[in-house]
Write a protein that holds these residues in place. Structure first.
Motif, mmCIF file in Angstrom:
data_model
loop_
_atom_site.group_PDB
_atom_site.id
_atom_site.type_symbol
_atom_site.label_atom_id
_atom_site.label_comp_id
_atom_site.label_asym_id
_atom_site.label_seq_id
_atom_site.Cartn_x
_atom_site.Cartn_y
_atom_site.Cartn_z
ATOM 1 N N GLY A 189 0.827 -1.192 0.000
ATOM 2 C CA GLY A 189 0.000 0.000 0.000
ATOM 3 C C GLY A 189 0.859 1.237 0.000
ATOM 4 N N ILE A 190 0.423 2.275 0.735
ATOM 5 C CA ILE A 190 1.129 3.557 0.702
ATOM 6 C C ILE A 190 1.750 3.921 2.058
ATOM 7 C CG2 ILE A 190 -0.367 4.394 -1.154
ATOM 8 C CD1 ILE A 190 -1.795 6.139 0.975
ATOM 9 N N GLY A 191 1.367 3.215 3.131
ATOM 10 C CA GLY A 191 1.953 3.509 4.438
ATOM 11 C C GLY A 191 1.251 4.612 5.181
ATOM 12 N N ALA A 192 -0.070 4.529 5.290
ATOM 13 C CA ALA A 192 -0.833 5.561 5.994
ATOM 14 C C ALA A 192 -1.851 4.899 6.907
ATOM 15 C CB ALA A 192 -1.542 6.486 5.007
ATOM 16 N N LEU A 193 -1.956 5.395 8.118
ATOM 17 C CA LEU A 193 -2.996 4.961 9.046
ATOM 18 C C LEU A 193 -4.185 5.883 8.841
ATOM 19 C CD1 LEU A 193 -4.011 3.336 11.508
ATOM 20 C CD2 LEU A 193 -2.885 5.016 12.962
ATOM 21 N N LEU A 194 -5.335 5.295 8.522
ATOM 22 C CA LEU A 194 -6.515 6.067 8.163
ATOM 23 C C LEU A 194 -7.595 5.924 9.224
ATOM 24 C CD1 LEU A 194 -6.754 5.012 4.405
ATOM 25 C CD2 LEU A 194 -5.489 6.939 5.392
#
Length: 604
Positions: A98-103
């Motif tokens: 993925g992109i490496g973000a906690l949403l």
């Protein structure tokens, strides 16, 4: 349940604390407007619950139904939908694509809460607080994600390594709310390094001025690489045993006098890794026995005669140490290789589950391209080398410490339809008998310390309060009474904090070691200061299960973490990890009582 997956993990709401910090808490009313605040709080809670159920689709309903059906047979047989299965695979591989973000979801927006090393951070175009309003695949048309279910948004953002995703965001610092920024990112493998094994070295001086080093290893799970038929690429190879070996070698190089292996929050994982890890501490021999439905018994052994670490060893467990954790602890106890310390027992999950991926079967029978997920089916039971099952009863420590967990309704016995406890014949193995001769003296010394320790006195007060809470089945709705209870509780905590400030704690240096640091020469700078800040997780109740061929992992069921966006939960982490503090003292006793030939030398 504390979630294992920390990247691109759906969160249904932000916390009240975080919104207040951002200055965007819509519920901050004038102090006198208590009634309005209450109405606003309750209204938002009901709206959130309603939104949650409106977001459920046919796949969610199917998972609820099939999981309920599987649970009729035992608590750990489940149906895992695609999203749940993907999250389980990530927790075993400790990586995702993925992109490496906690949403998180906040008021209908998909908001970036935190960035981890990866494409999003490297782009330098995204930051916490940015709101994602549209997602597009490569050159495809953007899809509006306002008010979309967060799990669906996460699925759109994740994807095969090397592919492109375009995010349309409202920057957190945008002066004009109509501002839109498009960010192109190339998906990559994101490693969940926070969930890897890690260690620390605690260095202290004794009364004679000699310096003693103790090694403490925190193992959150028995992770291992598994293949997933999702077309996103193969994750980097991961092995609990290999990572533990790197840490143990580092601790030996730094001349630790003894090691504590902390399994308090380890809900299980790979059976193979549990067997191999046991082999780092013992010579060859049986580790665990398994029995299938037809009564056939197979003994899984450590076949490597080498021993990586033969010094004093304490295994720290809790009621939340489950499955593979119980195999390791039980084997080391049976061999007399390690002292087991902790709650009255471990979780008591003694069953093996097989993970059956459904996608290959569906593709054989139809032209469907959908991934239907997987079935997790109980196929065997665990038995220790001694022949005793870990089912229901778990592993009983050699030395039990006071704990709130000892009175909580947790463990296998609290679940519906658990399989019974039983025994089989013992396997043939050679006992080391390093622990039993010194257990009575260790128990005596620990009991005396616990009786005189102020923090254990505080813990005992909390235990008595908790027992009264369990006995009292009513809750007062009188506002004055509730406010009085809150004030008394706050005063009690403040009194404890003030008392702790006046203490003269022994001077310690603590060196924290990640896997990367374990491969480097020397030690990193010591952390600023430690007062045994608790390593306990805030919601410590893993729902143990076991998930892949020979896998026994705890957190496969849940892929959505729900926070109450109205009230900041009371911090459950104690100011002092009293259990770890006493366990270190127990290890020092074990070192002193052990045969000098079996202990790693204390360096001066």
């Amino acid at each position: 349940m504390q979630e294992k997956l920390n990247l691109e993990k759906p969160r249904l709401s932000g916390s009240g604390k975080s919104r207040a910090k951002d200055g965007k808490d819509e519920t901050q009313l004038a102090p006198g407007n208590v009634r309005g605040e209450i109405i606003n709080t309750l209204s938002r809670r009901y709206a959130r619950i309603l939104r949650f159920w409106r977001e459920e689709d046919g796949g969610d309903v199917l998972q609820f139904y099939l999981t309920a059906l599987m649970n009729v047979y035992d608590p750990h047989s489940d149906y895992l939908g695609k999203s749940t299965f993907d999250n389980f695979a990530m927790s075993m591989n400790l990586s995702l694509f993925g992109i490496g973000a906690l949403l998180q979801s906040e008021d209908g927006y998909c908001k970036i809460k935190e960035l981890k090393p990866g494409p999003a951070m490297r782009s330098k175009k995204l930051k916490p607080g940015d709101r994602i309003v549209a997602v597009a695949q490569s050159e495809g048309e953007p899809v509006d994600v306002m008010d979309m279910k967060l799990t669906r948004i996460v699925e759109m953002i994740r994807g095969p390594k090397g592919t492109e995703v375009r995010l349309t965001v409202i920057p957190a610092d945008a002066a004009d709310p109509s501002t839109r920024l498009e960010v192109r990112l190339t998906r990559d493998e994101i490693k969940l390094e926070d969930e890897e094994a890690k260690a620390k070295i605690v260095e202290s001086s004794g009364l004679n001025g000699a310096t003693t080093r103790l090694g403490i290893i925190d193992l959150p799970s028995f992770y291992a690489s598994i293949d997933v038929a999702n077309g996103r690429g193969r994750a980097t190879h991961k092995s609990t045993t290999e990572d533990m070996a790197r840490l143990l070698k580092k601790l030996k190089d730094e001349k630790v006098a003894g090691v504590i292996l902390d399994l308090r929050h380890n809900g299980g994982g790979s059976l193979e890794e549990a067997i191999n890890l046991t082999g780092l501490f013992i010579k060859e021999g049986p580790v665990v026995q398994v029995k299938d439905a037809e009564g056939n018994i197979i003994t899984d052994e450590d076949t490597d005669p080498s021993v990586l670490y033969d010094g004093p060893l304490v295994v720290l467990t809790s009621r939340f140490s489950a499955s593979a954790s119980e195999i390791l602890a039980g084997a080391l106890q049976d061999y007399g290789r390690a002292l087991i310390v902790g709650d009255t027992s471990t979780h008591g999950k003694g069953t093996v589950q097989s993970l059956i991926q459904l996608e290959p079967y569906v593709h054989k029978l139809s032209d469907s391209t959908n991934n239907p997920g997987a079935l997790k089916v109980t196929i065997r039971k665990f038995y220790r080398a001694s022949g005793s099952s870990t089912q229901l009863k778990g592993v009983i420590p050699d030395l039990v410490l006071p704990s709130l967990n000892n009175y909580a309704e947790v463990g296998e016995a609290s679940l519906e339809n658990p399989l019974p406890w039983d025994t089989i014949d013992s396997a043939k193995y050679e006992k080391l008998n390093l622990i039993q001769p010194v257990v009575p003296e260790l128990q005596k010394r620990s009991k005396e310390r616990v009786a005189a320790d102020k923090d254990f006195a505080y813990l005992q007060e909390d235990i008595e309060t908790y027992k009264k809470y369990l006995a009292d089945k009513s809750v007062s709705l009188n506002e004055e009474a509730r406010l009085k209870e809150m004030k008394e509780s706050e005063q009690k905590l403040e009194t404890r904090r003030q008392e702790r400030k006046t203490r003269r704690e022994p001077e310690e240096k603590v060196y924290e070691l990640t896997l990367k640091q374990a491969d480097l020469p020397g030690l990193p700078p010591p952390v600023a200061k430690t007062n045994e800040a608790a390593a306990l997780k805030r919601d410590g109740s893993p729902q143990p299960g076991a998930e892949a061929p020979d896998v026994s992992k705890a957190d496969a069921k849940k892929d959505v973490s729900e926070d109450d966006d109205d009230t900041a939960p009371e911090d459950k982490v104690p100011a002092v990890d009293v259990t770890l503090k006493e366990t270190k003292r127990i290890l020092l006793d074990l070192i002193a009582l052990s045969n000098p030939q079996t202990a790693v030398a204390v360096h001066n």
